[in-house]
Design a protein around this motif. Structure first.
Motif, PDB file in Angstrom:
ATOM      1  N   GLY A   9       0.824  -1.199   0.000  1.00 59.09           N
ATOM      2  CA  GLY A   9       0.000   0.000   0.000  1.00 59.09           C
ATOM      3  C   GLY A   9       0.852   1.240   0.000  1.00 59.09           C
ATOM      4  O   GLY A   9       2.050   1.187  -0.307  1.00 59.09           O
ATOM      5  N   SER A  10       0.220   2.351   0.336  1.00 65.03           N
ATOM      6  CA  SER A  10       0.918   3.638   0.359  1.00 65.03           C
ATOM      7  C   SER A  10       1.103   4.090   1.796  1.00 65.03           C
ATOM      8  O   SER A  10       0.186   3.975   2.611  1.00 65.03           O
ATOM      9  CB  SER A  10       0.107   4.674  -0.418  1.00 65.03           C
ATOM     10  N   GLN A  12       3.550   7.090   4.312  1.00 64.34           N
ATOM     11  CA  GLN A  12       4.494   8.206   4.326  1.00 64.34           C
ATOM     12  C   GLN A  12       5.849   7.759   4.839  1.00 64.34           C
ATOM     13  O   GLN A  12       5.967   6.761   5.571  1.00 64.34           O
ATOM     14  CB  GLN A  12       3.947   9.337   5.189  1.00 64.34           C
ATOM     15  N   PRO A  86      11.363   6.679   0.904  1.00 67.80           N
ATOM     16  CA  PRO A  86      10.869   6.717  -0.487  1.00 67.80           C
ATOM     17  C   PRO A  86      11.602   5.742  -1.401  1.00 67.80           C
ATOM     18  O   PRO A  86      10.999   5.186  -2.322  1.00 67.80           O
ATOM     19  CB  PRO A  86      11.113   8.176  -0.888  1.00 67.80           C
ATOM     20  N   THR A  89      10.196   2.280  -2.236  1.00 69.98           N
ATOM     21  CA  THR A  89       9.072   2.129  -3.155  1.00 69.98           C
ATOM     22  C   THR A  89       9.422   1.134  -4.248  1.00 69.98           C
ATOM     23  O   THR A  89      10.409   1.299  -4.968  1.00 69.98           O
ATOM     24  CB  THR A  89       8.723   3.495  -3.782  1.00 69.98           C
ATOM     25  N   LYS A 113       2.493  -4.048  -4.248  1.00 70.97           N
ATOM     26  CA  LYS A 113       3.171  -2.778  -4.461  1.00 70.97           C
ATOM     27  C   LYS A 113       3.260  -1.970  -3.173  1.00 70.97           C
ATOM     28  O   LYS A 113       2.277  -1.844  -2.430  1.00 70.97           O
ATOM     29  CB  LYS A 113       2.446  -1.950  -5.520  1.00 70.97           C
ATOM     30  N   VAL A 114       4.427  -1.441  -2.937  1.00 70.05           N
ATOM     31  CA  VAL A 114       4.663  -0.566  -1.786  1.00 70.05           C
ATOM     32  C   VAL A 114       5.086   0.801  -2.300  1.00 70.05           C
ATOM     33  O   VAL A 114       6.014   0.899  -3.109  1.00 70.05           O
ATOM     34  CB  VAL A 114       5.757  -1.144  -0.865  1.00 70.05           C
ATOM     35  N   THR A 115       4.392   1.818  -1.848  1.00 68.31           N
ATOM     36  CA  THR A 115       4.723   3.185  -2.238  1.00 68.31           C
ATOM     37  C   THR A 115       4.962   4.006  -0.978  1.00 68.31           C
ATOM     38  O   THR A 115       4.094   4.063  -0.104  1.00 68.31           O
ATOM     39  CB  THR A 115       3.584   3.814  -3.054  1.00 68.31           C
ATOM     40  N   VAL A 116       6.123   4.609  -0.899  1.00 69.97           N
ATOM     41  CA  VAL A 116       6.479   5.439   0.250  1.00 69.97           C
ATOM     42  C   VAL A 116       6.656   6.871  -0.238  1.00 69.97           C
ATOM     43  O   VAL A 116       7.501   7.141  -1.087  1.00 69.97           O
ATOM     44  CB  VAL A 116       7.760   4.944   0.931  1.00 69.97           C
ATOM     45  N   SER A 117       5.866   7.765   0.296  1.00 61.91           N
ATOM     46  CA  SER A 117       5.927   9.159  -0.119  1.00 61.91           C
ATOM     47  C   SER A 117       6.723   9.974   0.900  1.00 61.91           C
ATOM     48  O   SER A 117       6.719   9.674   2.094  1.00 61.91           O
ATOM     49  CB  SER A 117       4.526   9.729  -0.271  1.00 61.91           C
TER      50      SER A 117
END
Length: 118
Positions: A9-10, A12, A86, A89, A113-117
């Protein structure tokens, strides 16, 4: 044999995620279990793995932040990811093999999927 990843997931930067990989169809034999990740346009790279003797190993880039664990009675592999950056990701994949660890492993999941903002 089927490996199914979940938990991506997404998040921070600085956050945490726990990935899981549920295996079905594996025999009662022991398996090397691994997590890999893939950045766009790059080959898959190892993140962490559990050897046949139960020893665990991590890529330098995730040491101290990620933890791999296994629930054998539930045929489930986990990857606890803390202090995410980030640059973490990527698509994350689990893999299993009765003998080897690496890109030649026999069984692979389809990834999460891994998303790091930032």
């Amino acid at each position: 044999v089927q490996l199914t990843e979940s938990g991506g997931g997404s998040v921070q930067s600085g956050g945490s995620l726990r990935l899981s990989c549920t295996a079905s169809g594996l025999s009662d034999s022991s398996y090397c279990m691994s997590w890999f990740r893939q950045f766009p346009g790059k080959p898959r790279e190892g993140v962490a793995h559990i050897d046949l003797d139960g020893s665990v190993h991590y890529a330098d880039s995730v040491k101290g932040r990620f933890n791999i664990s296994q629930e054998k009675d539930k045929n489930t592999l986990h990857l606890q990811m803390n202090s995410l950056k980030p640059e973490d990701t990527a698509w994350y994949y689990c893999a299993a093999d009765p003998l080897v660890v690496g890109l030649d492993m026999s069984y692979w999941g389809r990834g999460t999927k891994v998303t790091v903002s930032s």
